[in-house]
Structures are given as structure tokens and as C-alpha cells.
Design a protein around this motif. Structure first.
Motif, short mmCIF file in Angstrom:
data_model
loop_
_atom_site.label_atom_id
_atom_site.label_comp_id
_atom_site.label_asym_id
_atom_site.label_seq_id
_atom_site.Cartn_x
_atom_site.Cartn_y
_atom_site.Cartn_z
N GLN A 177 0.84 -1.19 0.00
CA GLN A 177 0.00 0.00 0.00
C GLN A 177 0.88 1.25 0.00
OE1 GLN A 177 -2.75 -0.24 3.27
NE2 GLN A 177 -4.05 -1.69 2.19
N PRO A 178 0.35 2.35 -0.46
CA PRO A 178 1.11 3.61 -0.41
C PRO A 178 1.62 3.89 1.00
CG PRO A 178 -0.86 3.89 -1.73
CD PRO A 178 -0.97 2.54 -1.11
N GLY A 179 2.87 4.35 1.06
CA GLY A 179 3.49 4.65 2.35
C GLY A 179 4.27 3.51 2.94
N GLU A 180 4.09 2.31 2.41
CA GLU A 180 4.81 1.16 2.94
C GLU A 180 6.19 1.03 2.30
OE1 GLU A 180 1.13 -1.68 4.37
OE2 GLU A 180 2.13 -2.16 2.49
N SER A 181 6.92 0.01 2.75
CA SER A 181 8.31 -0.18 2.32
C SER A 181 8.51 -1.56 1.72
CB SER A 181 9.25 0.00 3.51
OG SER A 181 9.15 1.29 4.06
N LEU A 182 9.53 -1.68 0.90
CA LEU A 182 10.00 -2.94 0.37
C LEU A 182 11.52 -2.87 0.26
CD1 LEU A 182 7.64 -3.86 -2.63
CD2 LEU A 182 7.90 -5.15 -0.50
N ARG A 183 12.15 -4.03 0.36
CA ARG A 183 13.58 -4.10 0.09
C ARG A 183 13.82 -5.12 -1.02
NH1 ARG A 183 18.95 -5.73 3.63
NH2 ARG A 183 18.10 -7.83 3.41
N LEU A 184 14.38 -4.65 -2.09
CA LEU A 184 14.73 -5.52 -3.20
C LEU A 184 16.17 -5.99 -3.03
CD1 LEU A 184 13.27 -3.53 -6.23
CD2 LEU A 184 12.11 -5.10 -4.66
N SER A 185 16.42 -7.21 -3.49
CA SER A 185 17.76 -7.78 -3.48
C SER A 185 18.12 -8.24 -4.89
CB SER A 185 17.85 -8.97 -2.53
OG SER A 185 17.52 -8.62 -1.21
N THR A 222 25.72 -9.15 -3.35
CA THR A 222 24.33 -8.70 -3.38
C THR A 222 24.25 -7.18 -3.34
OG1 THR A 222 23.61 -10.72 -2.28
CG2 THR A 222 22.08 -8.87 -2.27
N VAL A 223 23.36 -6.64 -4.14
CA VAL A 223 23.03 -5.22 -4.09
C VAL A 223 21.57 -5.11 -3.68
CG1 VAL A 223 22.50 -5.12 -6.57
CG2 VAL A 223 23.05 -3.02 -5.32
N TYR A 224 21.28 -4.14 -2.84
CA TYR A 224 19.95 -3.96 -2.29
C TYR A 224 19.36 -2.61 -2.71
CZ TYR A 224 21.67 -7.58 0.90
OH TYR A 224 22.20 -8.73 1.44
N LEU A 225 18.04 -2.56 -2.71
CA LEU A 225 17.35 -1.29 -2.89
C LEU A 225 16.25 -1.22 -1.84
CD1 LEU A 225 17.20 1.29 -4.64
CD2 LEU A 225 15.35 0.18 -5.90
N GLN A 226 16.49 -0.41 -0.82
CA GLN A 226 15.49 -0.18 0.22
C GLN A 226 14.57 0.92 -0.27
OE1 GLN A 226 14.97 -1.74 3.29
NE2 GLN A 226 13.12 -0.48 3.35
N MET A 227 13.29 0.61 -0.36
CA MET A 227 12.32 1.56 -0.88
C MET A 227 11.32 1.90 0.21
SD MET A 227 11.70 -0.06 -4.68
CE MET A 227 10.76 -1.45 -4.06
N ASN A 228 11.32 3.14 0.62
CA ASN A 228 10.42 3.61 1.67
C ASN A 228 9.43 4.61 1.10
OD1 ASN A 228 11.94 2.13 3.60
ND2 ASN A 228 13.38 3.82 3.79
N MET A 229 8.36 4.83 1.83
CA MET A 229 7.34 5.81 1.44
C MET A 229 6.92 5.60 -0.01
SD MET A 229 8.68 9.23 3.39
CE MET A 229 10.33 9.14 2.71
N LEU A 230 6.61 4.37 -0.33
CA LEU A 230 6.25 4.05 -1.71
C LEU A 230 4.96 4.74 -2.12
CD1 LEU A 230 7.31 0.33 -1.60
CD2 LEU A 230 8.12 1.97 -3.28
N ILE A 231 4.91 5.11 -3.37
CA ILE A 231 3.75 5.77 -3.95
C ILE A 231 3.32 5.00 -5.19
CG2 ILE A 231 4.38 8.04 -3.04
CD1 ILE A 231 5.55 8.74 -5.75
N PRO A 232 2.08 5.16 -5.64
CA PRO A 232 1.63 4.40 -6.82
C PRO A 232 2.52 4.59 -8.05
CG PRO A 232 -0.25 5.35 -5.70
CD PRO A 232 0.98 5.89 -5.00
#
Length: 125
Positions: A13-21, A81-91
Motif C-alpha cells: 500500500q502507499p506509504g509502505e516499504s520494500l527491500r529488493l535484493s 548482493t546489491v539492495y534497494l530499500q524503498m520507503n514511502m512508496l507511492i503508486p
């Protein structure tokens, strides 16, 4: 051969976070810059973030204006490994996210030569 395998995508949902690896193999990971790109439906692929690795052991991080302050790229050379921390996600962040290997060791911004298959990120309420 070079392999890049992304994971960590999903529906949030908008505002949530994900971490890609992105786990890399088949080359000397610790010497190459790595990048994250994304492609939304009907749009061209765009740069999201990059991380360099310099011969003195330092590294730099780079971001598209659209994600600056919300996303953070990092790397663990011991884990390839390379990571992408994604915070405050928007549509507008909805896209397939792919990692890419820099074409030249220690030289940032001189193109890419290998890509992963991508992982889907969907931001929707």
C-alpha cells in the motif's frame, strides 16, 4: 556466465516499504558498479539508483530525483548482493525493477552489460 537474480518485489500500500535484493554471480562483483532500473507499463525504462565501487575501497550512491530521500541503495560484496530499500512508496513507483551490472570495473556511469529478469513492485490501495 553473468547471472543477476532479483527478489523482494510485491504488492504494498502507499506509504509502505520494500527491500529488493539482487544476487550476482559469474563476475568479480566487488569491482563493478551496480544499478537499479525500473519500467512501468507503457513507459520507457528509467534509471532509479546506482552504486559505484572505487579502487580505494570507497563507494558512491546515486539516485533519480523521483526517488531521492525515499530509496537507498547498498551493497554487500561478501554476499555478492546489491539492495534497494524503498520507503514511502507511492503508486508512481509501480514498475518492474531490474538490476544491472556496470560494464567496466571501477568506472561508474559507462553503461551496463548484463541485466536481471526483474521483480514486480505494485503500489496500490
Amino acid at each position: 556466465q553473468v547471472q543477476l537474480v532479483e527478489s523482494g518485489g510485491g504488492l504494498v500500500q502507499p506509504g509502505e516499504s520494500l527491500r529488493l535484493s539482487c544476487v550476482a554471480s559469474g563476475f568479480t562483483f566487488g569491482t563493478h558498479p551496480m544499478y537499479w532500473y525500473r519500467q512501468a507499463p507503457g513507459k520507457e525504462r528509467e534509471f532509479v539508483s546506482g552504486i559505484s565501487f572505487n579502487s580505494d575501497g570507497s563507494h558512491g550512491t546515486y539516485y533519480a530525483d523521483s526517488v531521492k530521500g525515499r530509496f537507498a541503495i547498498s551493497r554487500d560484496n561478501a554476499k555478492n548482493t546489491v539492495y534497494l530499500q524503498m520507503n514511502m512508496l507511492i503508486p508512481e513507483d509501480t514498475a518492474v525493477y531490474s538490476c544491472a551490472k556496470g560494464a567496466y570495473a571501477y568506472i561508474y556511469g559507462r553503461g551496463t552489460d548484463s541485466w536481471g529478469q526483474g521483480t514486480q513492485v505494485t503500489v496500490s490501495s
